[in-house]
Scaffold this motif. Structure first.
Motif, short mmCIF file in Angstrom:
data_model
loop_
_atom_site.label_atom_id
_atom_site.label_comp_id
_atom_site.label_asym_id
_atom_site.label_seq_id
_atom_site.Cartn_x
_atom_site.Cartn_y
_atom_site.Cartn_z
N HIS A 7 38.51 48.30 44.18
CA HIS A 7 37.92 47.15 44.87
C HIS A 7 38.37 47.03 46.33
O HIS A 7 39.52 46.73 46.61
CB HIS A 7 38.22 45.84 44.15
CG HIS A 7 37.20 44.77 44.46
ND1 HIS A 7 36.11 44.53 43.67
CD2 HIS A 7 37.09 43.92 45.51
CE1 HIS A 7 35.37 43.57 44.19
NE2 HIS A 7 35.94 43.18 45.32
N GLU A 140 29.51 42.28 44.01
CA GLU A 140 30.41 41.21 43.56
C GLU A 140 29.69 39.87 43.73
O GLU A 140 29.48 39.41 44.85
CB GLU A 140 31.70 41.24 44.39
CG GLU A 140 32.65 40.11 44.04
CD GLU A 140 34.01 40.26 44.70
OE1 GLU A 140 34.08 40.83 45.80
OE2 GLU A 140 35.00 39.81 44.10
N HIS A 203 36.44 37.89 37.90
CA HIS A 203 35.89 36.61 38.37
C HIS A 203 35.15 35.83 37.29
O HIS A 203 34.91 34.64 37.46
CB HIS A 203 34.97 36.77 39.59
CG HIS A 203 35.70 37.02 40.88
ND1 HIS A 203 36.38 36.03 41.54
CD2 HIS A 203 35.85 38.15 41.62
CE1 HIS A 203 36.91 36.54 42.65
NE2 HIS A 203 36.61 37.83 42.71
N ASP A 305 41.96 45.33 46.14
CA ASP A 305 41.34 44.20 46.84
C ASP A 305 41.90 44.06 48.26
O ASP A 305 41.79 42.99 48.86
CB ASP A 305 41.53 42.89 46.06
CG ASP A 305 40.46 41.85 46.39
OD1 ASP A 305 39.42 42.22 46.97
OD2 ASP A 305 40.67 40.66 46.07
ZN LIG Z 1 36.94 39.35 44.32
#
Ligand SMILES: [Zn+2]
Length: 361
Positions: A7, A140, A203, A305
């Motif tokens: 990610h 996303e 999420h 991330d």
């Molecule tokens: Zn995220």
């Protein structure tokens, strides 16, 4: 050791801050010094020379925009009120990746199927030979999909992984807006399964993730999250994965990407605190938690991330950029992990998941 990172919000950074990730992270930091960008998203952790130095062969590049209710200010330009507006922003993300691949084939290469994956992996085996970084497209938040059937069109355009939520969307409850799937979300899963889209559970809140696992028979993963057991006092527990959910993901041959922001690794750490209070021991503990719970090292990997709303001041001590992901492999080995398990966690677990989930051609 070859690394896969599940990610990175590359297009969002390019569109919001004009970050050019062909540059090194060091150069970008110099260019941005004194601007507002480091205040908004921290000092960058990403750049092409760092991916190469860290042997990061493949990155899941996200397509992302936010509901305008979560706008962080006028600088936050990729926000939407209506599905049509979301669609345009997500298309701009997609076009950004496609332009990089087109204009800089020495830097980036798209991965859409097993044939491309195998060829790409083979080209990375020789450390002396420089290859482009592979990009696998991950959407996303699903609001850019105007109606559920349109997911097939996004697949056609090269998107291979879809997470229905970020905060809440029309399709599902999400972080800070927990809740189940909507009726539209259930239809979306049907269309995802039909076209072979991989489902990203990151999420989604626990009830939504459980229902999605019941309804959806395709491939699943959680691209960037962390075990709730490591951060039991987290402000938004739905952003993490419970032990029960970790078990369900493993039963489905899924893989969890460990998010490498401090807040996800150590309970009670909050932004503004000394970043050095969190260290490699916390990273290893989170990975080890999943491995001990499952009795297997096949279901945890990396989903950093990095640059996803945080930068240098919010990552563990000893990490300066994406190039330092290699340090995790060394730490795991010192912790007693076998080479085979280390290479799985660093990249092969993702590779195997993609190999059995992507279309052949
Ligand atoms: Zn995220």
């Amino acid at each position: 050791m070859i690394v896969i990172d599940a990610h990175e919000d590359l297009a969002w950074n390019a569109l919001t801050f004009a970050r050019d990730y062909r540059r090194s992270a060091i150069e970008t930091r110099q260019i941005e010094a004194g601007t507002e960008i480091p205040l908004r998203n921290g000092q960058t952790l990403l750049g092409w020379p760092e991916w190469i130095r860290g042997r990061v062969a493949l990155v899941f590049g996200s397509l992302f925009a936010a509901p305008s209710s979560w706008s962080e200010g006028p600088w936050d330009t990729l926000v939407y009120d209506e599905p049509e507006e979301a669609y345009r922003h997500y298309r701009a993300n997609l076009d950004t990746y496609l332009r990089w691949i087109d204009e800089s084939p020495d830097h980036f290469r798209i991965i859409r199927n097993v044939r491309e994956l195998e060829h790409h992996w083979a080209s990375w085996q020789d450390p002396g030979q420089e290859s482009p970084v592979g990009l696998l497209l991950l959407m996303e938040g699903a609001d850019g999909i105007r109606e559920p059937a349109e997911v097939a069109q996004w697949f056609e355009w090269g998107v291979r992984i879809l997470g229905p939520a970020w905060a809440g969307t029309r399709y599902a409850g999400g972080t800070k807006e927990p809740g189940p799937l909507s009726e539209l979300g259930r239809q979306l899963l049907t269309h995802m399964e039909a076209c072979g889209m991989i489902l990203d559970l990151a999420h989604l809140s626990e009830d939504g993730a459980r229902e999605a696992l019941d309804r959806f028979e395709g491939a699943i993963l959680a691209s960037h999250t962390s075990p709730l057991a490591r951060v039991p006092n987290a402000a938004f527990p739905e952003r993490h994965v419970s032990d029960a959910l970790i078990r369900l993901i493993a039963e489905r041959d899924g893989v969890i990407g460990l998010l490498l922001g401090n807040r996800f690794l150590q309970d009670n750490w909050i932004p503004g605190m000394d970043r050095d209070l969190v260290g490699m021991a916390d990273v290893v503990a989170a990975i080890d938690h999943v491995c001990q719970l499952l009795g297997s090292a096949d279901h945890i990997a990396i989903g950093s991330d990095f640059d996803g709303g945080f930068g240098l001041d919010r990552i563990p001590k000893g990490f300066d950029s994406i190039a330092d992901l290699q340090l995790i492999g060394e730490a795991l080995r010192q912790h007693g992990y076998r080479d085979q398990d280390v290479s799985g966690i660093m990249g092969l677990n993702w590779y195997h998941l993609l190999h059995r989930s992507l279309p052949k051609d």
